[in-house]
Structure formats: C-alpha cells, structure tokens
Design a protein around this motif. Structure first.
Motif, short mmCIF file in Angstrom:
data_model
loop_
_atom_site.label_atom_id
_atom_site.label_comp_id
_atom_site.label_asym_id
_atom_site.label_seq_id
_atom_site.Cartn_x
_atom_site.Cartn_y
_atom_site.Cartn_z
N MET A 127 44.23 20.93 -23.92
CA MET A 127 44.61 19.56 -23.67
C MET A 127 43.71 18.89 -22.63
O MET A 127 43.49 19.41 -21.56
CB MET A 127 46.05 19.57 -23.16
N THR B 242 43.57 16.16 -19.91
CA THR B 242 44.64 15.51 -19.17
C THR B 242 44.25 14.08 -18.80
O THR B 242 43.08 13.72 -18.79
CB THR B 242 44.99 16.29 -17.89
N ASP C 54 54.67 21.12 -19.55
CA ASP C 54 53.58 20.19 -19.27
C ASP C 54 54.08 19.19 -18.23
O ASP C 54 55.24 18.80 -18.25
CB ASP C 54 53.19 19.39 -20.53
N ALA D 204 48.66 20.25 -18.12
CA ALA D 204 49.16 20.99 -19.27
C ALA D 204 49.66 22.36 -18.85
O ALA D 204 49.25 22.90 -17.82
CB ALA D 204 48.06 21.13 -20.32
#
Length: 448
Positions: A10, A12, A87, A117
């Motif tokens: 992921m 961010t 998260d 994450a």
RNA sequence: GCCCUGGUAGUAUAGUCCGGCCUAGUAUAGGCGGCUGUCGCCCGCCCGACCCGGGUUCAAAUCCCGGCCAGGGCGCCA
C-alpha cells in the motif's frame, strides 16, 4: 521471535491539512448531517457486497464507517476496498443518523486517507476471539496493546497512579526521585544487576530505601514512584526483574502511623478505580471491593497459629512459604496487615521492639495471598543500626554515606513500599504480572 | 538453582498415550469471488504447519537421546 513474511504494498497518504474533529465516541445522532474527520485504526471490515461496514477504533472507542456501493463516489468505494485490519486511516465524511448503526449514527465517507498500512495476516487477533498466548502477545506488544483487554488494564494502571499521587500529595508528601544507578552492592537481600559505569562497576537500585530514609531529615514526608531492579531468578506469574515501587517515608512516625496511610491510600485507590473504570472492569470481568478501613491486623504469631490449624508444617521464626500464603489468602480474601514479625526475618533497618527485641515493628500489607506492601518503623539510632548491620553479616564501611545521615539529626521515622504491578494485578484480576507492564522484563525476556 | 508440562499453518487447537488408514483434521486470520444493514455477517474456492539434530523401525507428528524455546511451580526475593 516470529516474523510474518507479508509485504506492505500500500502506498500511504499524507496527513496534509486534515485534523481530527471528533473521537469515535463523540459521534451521535444529534450530529446528523455534520461533516467530521475521524482518525484511528481499522478494527473490522464487514463487506456485504452492496454495502461495506468499517469499524474504526481510536483511543476512546469505535465508530462505524458505512460505504454504500451505489450511492458513494466510486473512488471511495475502491479506496475502502483496499483497507485491512489495523491499517491506520483518516476518514472525512458526514454523520448519518441511523438506528441500525452501533451508536445510532455512522459516518458516510467523502474521502479516506490510508496513513499507515498493517502487514497481513496479523500475528494475533486483537479482538481476542482467537486468543494468543502471552509470549506471542508480548512479541507483538504494539498490536496487543490495541486490544480492549490491554487498553482496560493500562487505563486502570493510570488511574491507580493518579490516585496515589493525588492522595499522597494531598497528605503532605513531597514527590522525590532518587538515583537508580548506585555504587554499592552491599545492601543485602535481593541480588543486584551489575552494570558497567565508565571504568567502574555500578548497580541498578533494588529499592530507594536508604535514600528516602535520608530524605526525611530534609523533607519529613516523601514519596517516590520509580523503578526497582531485582536480579532474582524467580520464574512465577508475580515476579519481574524491573517493577515500579511506590515508596513513602515519614518523619516523627511509627509503623502504625504509616499503616494508617497505607490503608487510607488503598481505600482511595479502590474507590477511584470503581468510580472511573467501570467500563474497564466490565471488559476485564472483574470487581473491585470497596475496602473497609481499618484493615485487619494479624500478628505473625496469629498467622503461624492459623496455618498450623490448617495442618501446615510451620514453626515460629520461619519465613512463610508461598503455598502457606495461598492458604492464608483463602482465609482472608481481602486486605490485612501482618504485624510483629520476628526481627531476624526483617531487614536491618526495621526497628526491633523496645520491650522484646525478638519481635520487630515491621509489617506486610497483604491482599489475599499476595504481598502488596512491606514496611515498618525504621531504626533511627545509629548504634542500633550498626549492631543490626553486623548481625546480618553486612559491612558498615559499605554504608558510610548512609550512616553519615544519622549524624545530623535523624528523626524517628517509618515507611513502606508498594509493588505497583501487584496492586494492579489484584485490581484487574489479571493473573500474570507481565500483562500489567507495557514491556515487561523477566529472567528470560529482554525484548521488545 | 531445582521440579513439572509443553513445542503441529499468522493465531488457537485436534491427532501423540497404544507408530502405519495423516496425502496431518478444525476454527480464525489472509487471498480471490458472490452477496445492500452488518454488528463474532453469511456462502463458495484457495493459501498455509509437525521446533532443531541424532537414534530405533520396513514405517516416526507419534517411541528414545541431546539441544533450543516457551509456560507453570518451588526456592530465592529489604
């Protein structure tokens, strides 16, 4: 130490100018239509296909974020679909009054930021439905501390510390801090941890005992809440090598005076925990008694007789072994003092009685079978102290600086020390002391 | 320091006593798909484990030895 092999893919988002406007617990039906920003961690996701529920947790509690697939902006639908448990996210959206939502209201997001994450799968289930062992929980302590159980424990611990400071300060005790790095290993009793101190050897303090006694000359009533270190190889649910000690010392006082302080303090602590931690005690499925003061006072002799009556092999003058304390705790489930201990079972600075030096003015404060505090009237006569030191096989030269204090007007004094963690254990019903310490240290655990 | 118990997927467990039908079961988590009011959602598919080393045996998750790790108890513990 286990590590999971998942990779955080992921990307961010930046916090930018977003700031929290409300905590989860502030969200209610009266805010219907209001734009809010909440921040926290994804507790659970329930995706029903046409509608997705995200439970957001922050330090106050949880709130439901609802994403209806048809109504919502498709970008939000897609973003919310990327979320995982734990998260860290921020949600900007409108509060919607909704009877079917957990707090009668939910948030329908206009925008979601993923701020941090969480690697999947998580090493433990913080909802506690699939319980993890203490060892695993401590290895992943940052996650574990997010659980309702841990949050409840440390809230109680906080309230205890607050109550102690409030009570002692109101009663004229000055809060002090004494050194934790000490030069001499010759105080006797518990083993010390040696440390390298530049070109010399030093030790971690096992107790502020000698310092707080010296300080009654200058401040009369002092207390300290600080760490103590014991290099004992104990391996039980109630021993750790680094623990917090709540210590008081009071001038112009005897054991009975400081016992009064201890029982009033316990009363106040229990009262405050009951007042401020109802939710937490419910989570922990535990009840705290409102103690009746004064507490029972049992003499050591009475205790020995009670134990003998229960068929336990024990003789006057011997220390009370752990299994015997368990028996005693069953007879006396709440607070009680054990007084009039034989002098030889108590440390050198505990005062022997004038009328019978075999018996001391030392006491223990018990809660069921657990020793919560230990204290007594101190020896304030230098000659007696020297005699006691020698009797216990200690070397007066090693106590040069401590003994020097007795040359400058040492008042009669008394004090005690409470083990914070043991108190918190009893207040929370937690059976393992390591659970009530953020990052516990024991004989085998030095990390995290 | 002494004693007891244990080590199976990310987590928690079944299987171990009495070796072989274990190609290691289940739950939960995770991945994929489906599902518009969940709140321990549900349904389907998938992924994933016998602590390490040696021994016994035709055959070891299972028995034996050693090691490592963990839990608990005792002792110790101002």
């Amino acid at each position: 130490m286990r590590l999971n092999s998942g990779v955080i893919k992921m990307k961010t988002d930046e916090l930018g100018d977003w700031r929290r406007t409300h905590y989860s617990t502030d969200i209610n039906p009266q805010l219907d239509g209001k734009q809010v920003v909440v921040m926290g961690w994804v507790r659970e996701i329930r995706d029903l296909g046409g509608i997705r529920f995200i439970i957001l947790q922050d330090r106050k509690g949880t709130v439901q974020i609802t994403v209806p697939q048809d109504a919502a902006d498709q970008k939000i639908v897609a973003k919310s679909g990327l979320l995982h448990r734990q998260d860290c996210i921020a949600v900007k959206g409108a509060v919607k009054k909704m009877d079917k939502a957990p707090r009668g209201a939910e948030i329908v997001p206009d925008n979601i930021k993923i701020l941090g994450a969480a690697k999947q799968p998580l090493p433990l289930d913080i909802t506690g439905r699939t319980p993890a062992e203490i060892d695993v929980r401590l290895d992943f302590r940052v996650l574990d501390l997010r659980s309702d159980r841990s949050q409840a424990i440390f809230k109680v611990r906080h309230v205890v510390l607050e109550a102690v400071r409030e009570f002692l300060s109101k009663n004229g005790f000055l809060e002090v801090n004494t050194p934790k790095i000490i030069a001499s290993a010759t105080e006797g009793g518990a083993a010390l941890f040696p440390i390298v101190y530049f070109e010399r050897e030093a030790f971690l303090a096992q107790s502020p005992q000698l310092y707080k006694e010296q300080l009654v000359i200058d401040f009369e009533k002092v207390y300290e809440i600080g760490p103590a270190y014991r290099a004992e190889k104990s391996h039980t649910r109630r021993h750790i090598t680094e623990f917090m000690s709540i210590d008081i010392e009071q001038a112009f006082a005897t054991a009975e005076d400081v016992m009064n302080v201890a029982e009033k303090l316990m009363y106040n602590v229990c009262k405050k925990v009951n007042e401020e931690c109802q939710e937490e005690l419910k989570i922990l499925k535990h009840k705290v008694p409102e103690p009746k003061v004064p507490f029972k006072r049992l003499t050591y002799t009475q205790v020995v007789e009670e134990l003998q009556a229960k068929g336990i092999e024990i003789h006057w003058g011997e220390d009370i072994p752990t299994p015997a304390f368990r028996t005693l705790g069953a007879i006396h489930p709440y607070f009680y003092f054990i007084t009039e201990w034989p002098s030889n079972l108590k440390p050198f600075y505990i005062k022997p009685r004038q009328d019978n030096p075999e018996i001391s003015e030392g006491f223990d404060l018990m809660w069921s079978w657990i020793e919560i505090a230990s204290g007594g009237t101190r020896v304030h006569d230098k000659e007696v102290l020297l005699k006691r030191l020698k009797e216990q096989g200690l070397h007066p030269e090693s106590f040069k600086y401590h003994l020097q204090a007795f040359d400058y007007g040492m008042p009669p004094h008394a004090g005690w020390a409470i083990g914070l963690e043991r108190l918190v254990m009893m207040l929370t019903g937690i059976k393992n002391i390591r659970e009530v310490v953020l990052y516990p240290r024991d004989r085998f655990r030095l990390t995290p």
